[in-house]
Design a protein around this motif. Structure first.
Motif, PDB file in Angstrom:
ATOM      1  N   PRO A  47       0.808  -1.235   0.000  1.00 24.13           N
ATOM      2  CA  PRO A  47       0.000   0.000   0.000  1.00 24.13           C
ATOM      3  C   PRO A  47       0.832   1.272   0.000  1.00 24.13           C
ATOM      4  CG  PRO A  47      -0.826  -1.563   1.630  1.00 24.13           C
ATOM      5  CD  PRO A  47       0.474  -2.106   1.138  1.00 24.13           C
ATOM      6  N   LEU A  48       2.027   1.234   0.590  1.00 26.00           N
ATOM      7  CA  LEU A  48       2.839   2.440   0.702  1.00 26.00           C
ATOM      8  C   LEU A  48       3.284   2.963  -0.658  1.00 26.00           C
ATOM      9  CD1 LEU A  48       5.082   1.530   3.782  1.00 26.00           C
ATOM     10  CD2 LEU A  48       2.986   2.908   3.718  1.00 26.00           C
ATOM     11  N   ARG A  49       3.273   2.117  -1.664  1.00 25.58           N
ATOM     12  CA  ARG A  49       3.656   2.555  -3.007  1.00 25.58           C
ATOM     13  C   ARG A  49       2.516   3.288  -3.718  1.00 25.58           C
ATOM     14  NH1 ARG A  49       8.392   0.666  -4.935  1.00 25.58           N
ATOM     15  NH2 ARG A  49       9.429  -1.025  -3.795  1.00 25.58           N
ATOM     16  N   HIS A  50       1.324   3.252  -3.138  1.00 25.25           N
ATOM     17  CA  HIS A  50       0.158   3.769  -3.847  1.00 25.25           C
ATOM     18  C   HIS A  50      -0.573   4.898  -3.126  1.00 25.25           C
ATOM     19  CE1 HIS A  50       0.638   0.366  -6.510  1.00 25.25           C
ATOM     20  NE2 HIS A  50       0.512  -0.484  -5.500  1.00 25.25           N
ATOM     21  N   LEU A  51      -0.240   5.178  -1.883  1.00 24.62           N
ATOM     22  CA  LEU A  51      -1.013   6.144  -1.105  1.00 24.62           C
ATOM     23  C   LEU A  51      -0.724   7.579  -1.540  1.00 24.62           C
ATOM     24  CD1 LEU A  51      -0.757   4.711   2.527  1.00 24.62           C
ATOM     25  CD2 LEU A  51      -2.549   4.340   0.823  1.00 24.62           C
ATOM     26  N   ASP A  52      -1.781   8.359  -1.706  1.00 29.60           N
ATOM     27  CA  ASP A  52      -1.691   9.798  -1.923  1.00 29.60           C
ATOM     28  C   ASP A  52      -2.206  10.470  -0.649  1.00 29.60           C
ATOM     29  OD1 ASP A  52      -1.734  12.232  -4.083  1.00 29.60           O
ATOM     30  OD2 ASP A  52      -3.435  12.385  -2.710  1.00 29.60           O
ATOM     31  N   PRO A  53      -1.431  11.351  -0.026  1.00 37.13           N
ATOM     32  CA  PRO A  53      -1.850  11.900   1.280  1.00 37.13           C
ATOM     33  C   PRO A  53      -3.232  12.550   1.257  1.00 37.13           C
ATOM     34  CG  PRO A  53       0.443  12.425   0.856  1.00 37.13           C
ATOM     35  CD  PRO A  53      -0.089  11.802  -0.402  1.00 37.13           C
ATOM     36  N   LEU A  54      -3.484  13.454   0.308  1.00 38.88           N
ATOM     37  CA  LEU A  54      -4.783  14.129   0.263  1.00 38.88           C
ATOM     38  C   LEU A  54      -5.905  13.162  -0.093  1.00 38.88           C
ATOM     39  CD1 LEU A  54      -4.167  17.602  -1.443  1.00 38.88           C
ATOM     40  CD2 LEU A  54      -5.049  17.174   0.851  1.00 38.88           C
ATOM     41  N   GLY A  55      -5.658  12.318  -1.076  1.00 38.43           N
ATOM     42  CA  GLY A  55      -6.698  11.388  -1.507  1.00 38.43           C
ATOM     43  C   GLY A  55      -7.046  10.370  -0.444  1.00 38.43           C
ATOM     44  N   THR A  56      -6.025   9.897   0.291  1.00 39.39           N
ATOM     45  CA  THR A  56      -6.270   8.938   1.363  1.00 39.39           C
ATOM     46  C   THR A  56      -7.043   9.587   2.504  1.00 39.39           C
ATOM     47  OG1 THR A  56      -4.211   7.789   0.800  1.00 39.39           O
ATOM     48  CG2 THR A  56      -5.171   7.331   2.956  1.00 39.39           C
ATOM     49  N   LEU A  57      -6.654  10.816   2.867  1.00 39.37           N
ATOM     50  CA  LEU A  57      -7.374  11.541   3.910  1.00 39.37           C
ATOM     51  C   LEU A  57      -8.824  11.769   3.509  1.00 39.37           C
ATOM     52  CD1 LEU A  57      -7.320  13.122   6.584  1.00 39.37           C
ATOM     53  CD2 LEU A  57      -6.658  15.145   5.268  1.00 39.37           C
ATOM     54  N   SER A  58      -9.036  12.124   2.247  1.00 42.97           N
ATOM     55  CA  SER A  58     -10.395  12.352   1.751  1.00 42.97           C
ATOM     56  C   SER A  58     -11.226  11.076   1.817  1.00 42.97           C
ATOM     57  CB  SER A  58     -10.338  12.869   0.311  1.00 42.97           C
ATOM     58  OG  SER A  58     -11.628  12.967  -0.234  1.00 42.97           O
ATOM     59  N   LEU A  59     -10.624   9.957   1.408  1.00 45.81           N
ATOM     60  CA  LEU A  59     -11.354   8.688   1.431  1.00 45.81           C
ATOM     61  C   LEU A  59     -11.673   8.273   2.857  1.00 45.81           C
ATOM     62  CD1 LEU A  59     -12.421   6.436  -0.410  1.00 45.81           C
ATOM     63  CD2 LEU A  59     -10.225   5.295  -0.168  1.00 45.81           C
TER      64      LEU A  59
END
Length: 220
Positions: A47-59
């Motif tokens: 998962p660490l290769r795919h996480l976007d900080p803003l997008g993950t927080l939004s989700l």
């Protein structure tokens, strides 16, 4: 405490939804002859290769969001525009598949409980299924949210790739010059609730469709 306890369900569900979404993009592009995702380490279930900080927080906060886009090179595709559409659709389609598996498994467990195939009390087997009954709704919710939201035709979302197939290149790349501004705008739209009505409408429609199909197959 209730919010903290839900993390044992929500965090694994979130990571699965994001990881397989981006893996699907990379896998399809790789199958179309593009080595870029593999070279960049995006054909990974880490998962660490795919996480976007803003997008993950939004989700996590709104159940609608995005992951870090997979870099691809359409010059390797036989049909560049169709290839981009196929790669873009792979992520949301993976999420919708996972969402259906989630709701089907949830009602499948309910049926097994009703007919006595799963013990109601005590034991490791009961604990596993108890966890799944709490976990699967989170997995369903995050996958529906990620799949639906990413079909919006605004960068950095997957739906924006359709613009590349529909618009003249000059106009498309003119829009993409401002790509870095769109993620904060999307967060603002979610925070203010402007997108709630259309997103919730599509979410409810897909949920009811998947639920009805599952209940029909399982005869519940």
């Amino acid at each position: 405490m209730d919010q903290l306890s839900t993390l044992i369900y929500s965090i694994p569900a979130l990571l699965i939804a994001l990881t397989l979404h981006e893996f699907a993009h990379g896998w399809v592009s790789d199958k179309l002859g593009d080595p870029t995702p593999r070279r960049n380490g995006r054909l990974s279930l880490n998962p660490l290769r795919h996480l976007d900080p803003l997008g993950t927080l939004s989700l996590f906060l709104f159940h609608f969001g995005w992951a870090k886009p997979v870099m691809v090179n359409p010059n390797y595709y036989q049909n560049k525009k169709q290839g981009m559409v196929n790669v873009a659709m792979a992520g949301p389609m993976m999420n919708f598949l996972l969402a259906f598996i989630s709701i089907f498994a949830y009602y499948g467990i309910i049926k097994m409980l009703r007919i006595g195939l799963i013990p109601m009390h005590g034991g490791i087997i009961t604990s596993i299924f108890d966890y799944l009954l709490e976990f699967l709704p989170f997995l369903l919710s995050y996958n529906l949210g990620l799949g639906i939201f990413n079909l919006i035709p605004i960068p950095p979302l997957d739906g924006s790739k359709f613009l590349n197939a529909l618009l003249p290149e000059q106009l498309y790349f003119g829009i993409m010059r401002y790509e870095r501004y769109f993620a904060p705008i999307l967060i603002l739209l979610l925070y203010t609730g402007i997108l709630n009505i259309p997103l919730d409408f599509v979410n409810d429609a897909l949920f009811n469709l998947m639920k009805n199909i599952s209940l029909t197959i399982l005869r519940l």
